[in-house]
Design an enzyme around this catalytic site. Structure first.
Site, short mmCIF file in Angstrom:
data_model
loop_
_atom_site.label_atom_id
_atom_site.label_comp_id
_atom_site.label_asym_id
_atom_site.label_seq_id
_atom_site.Cartn_x
_atom_site.Cartn_y
_atom_site.Cartn_z
N ASP A 1 0.81 -1.22 0.00
CA ASP A 1 0.00 0.00 0.00
C ASP A 1 0.84 1.27 0.00
O ASP A 1 2.06 1.23 0.19
CB ASP A 1 -0.96 0.01 1.20
CG ASP A 1 -0.32 -0.51 2.48
OD1 ASP A 1 0.92 -0.48 2.58
OD2 ASP A 1 -1.06 -0.93 3.39
N ASN B 1 -7.98 -3.12 14.29
CA ASN B 1 -9.33 -3.46 13.86
C ASN B 1 -9.34 -4.64 12.88
O ASN B 1 -10.34 -4.91 12.24
CB ASN B 1 -10.01 -2.24 13.22
CG ASN B 1 -9.22 -1.69 12.02
OD1 ASN B 1 -8.25 -2.31 11.58
ND2 ASN B 1 -9.63 -0.55 11.51
C1 F6R Z 1 1.40 -1.63 6.20
C2 F6R Z 1 0.05 -2.18 6.28
C3 F6R Z 1 -0.74 -2.22 7.53
C4 F6R Z 1 0.09 -2.57 8.77
C5 F6R Z 1 -0.79 -2.56 10.02
C6 F6R Z 1 0.01 -2.82 11.28
O1 F6R Z 1 1.91 -1.71 4.89
O2 F6R Z 1 -0.42 -2.58 5.28
O3 F6R Z 1 -1.78 -3.16 7.39
O4 F6R Z 1 0.67 -3.82 8.60
O5 F6R Z 1 -1.41 -1.31 10.13
O6 F6R Z 1 0.89 -1.75 11.47
P1 F6R Z 1 2.02 -1.78 12.59
O7 F6R Z 1 2.99 -2.82 12.17
O8 F6R Z 1 2.61 -0.40 12.57
O9 F6R Z 1 1.34 -2.12 13.87
#
Ligand code: F6R
Length: 242
Positions: free
Chosen positions: A67, A136
């Site tokens: 993303d 979530n």
């Molecule tokens: C990042 C992504 C998100 C993260 C998720 C967890 O490319 O696609 O889905 O993997 O928000 O983020 P962290 O690792 O910062 O807790």
């Protein structure tokens, strides 16, 4: 789903890096799906250490990121383009031309999304997709109630996701409101998936994923139940409610 329990974030990073490195050693021209956020940073660091010590080469690897925010220039300090260069690509021997991230500044975002799916297809699909999980249950930026049939698309970020990511920005107003993300269907088409989960703040999401096991679009990570090759590496804190 194969679940590997590790002690803490350090162990998770080592195990995740080993998993990816072994895969690259076996398939040097792997198509590797990558994630940003806090969770994979440690694994990327371990991959860099391994590259420096053992010369594992990324010369033939191709990467596709999950993303990117809409409206941030590539060189913006908070773009995922900058994140990936700083945390991985600048430190290994992968040619930049083989790294792919959706362009959140594209004039025609819908065409950008369609082209991203075409690109993944033209590479032969994703061999191994790395994922983190949101509080979530989001995967990529696929927020609750995203259809499991989605391909790369534009999303409006929920306020909970924007607040979770606020820590990287000066102010909540600077956190973009939209992003481009691989869709859930795009993710599920990956041949293998590696989901990393660390920390106490993810324990409720882990409970939903591993204990409640209710497949529902309200909880995007539950789409993974249908995938035949998912490995989850989670630390004790994340697993503390299971
Ligand atoms: C990042 C992504 C998100 C993260 C998720 C967890 O490319 O696609 O889905 O993997 O928000 O983020 P962290 O690792 O910062 O807790």
């Amino acid at each position: 789903m194969k679940i590997i329990q590790v002690e803490d974030y350090h162990d998770l990073s080592i195990k995740a890096a080993q998993h990816i490195i072994t895969k690259i050693q076996n398939e040097p021209d792997l198509v590797l799906g990558l994630a940003t956020g806090s969770t994979p940073k440690g694994a990327y660091k371990q991959m860099i250490n391994d590259f420096q010590k053992n010369n594992t080469s990324y010369r033939y690897v191709k990467t596709v990121n999950l993303d990117e925010y809409v409206g941030l220039a590539k060189n913006d300090i908070n773009s995922y383009f900058t994140f990936m260069n700083e945390h991985l690509f600048n430190h290994i021997d992968i040619p930049y031309s083989q790294t792919h991230i959706p362009n959140g500044m594209a004039k025609d975002l819908q065409t950008e999304c369609n082209n991203y799916d075409k690109l993944i297809h033209s590479l032969g699909g994703i061999d191994l997709q790395l994922l983190g999980i949101g509080h979530n249950g989001h995967i990529g930026f696929n927020e609750p109630y995203t259809s499991f049939k989605t391909r790369t698309h534009i999303v409006k970020l929920t306020s909970s996701t924007r607040y979770a990511n606020e820590r990287f920005f000066q102010h909540i107003n600077e956190v973009p409101k939209y992003a481009i993300t691989m869709g859930i269907q795009t993710i599920l088409e990956s041949k293998q998936i590696l989901l990393l989960i660390s920390g106490k703040d993810k324990r409720k999401a882990v409970h939903k994923l591993l204990v409640e096991q209710n497949m529902s679009e309200e909880f995007p990570a539950s789409s993974l139940y249908d995938h035949p090759h998912v490995t989850i590496i989670a630390d004790k804190a994340a697993l503390s409610l299971t």
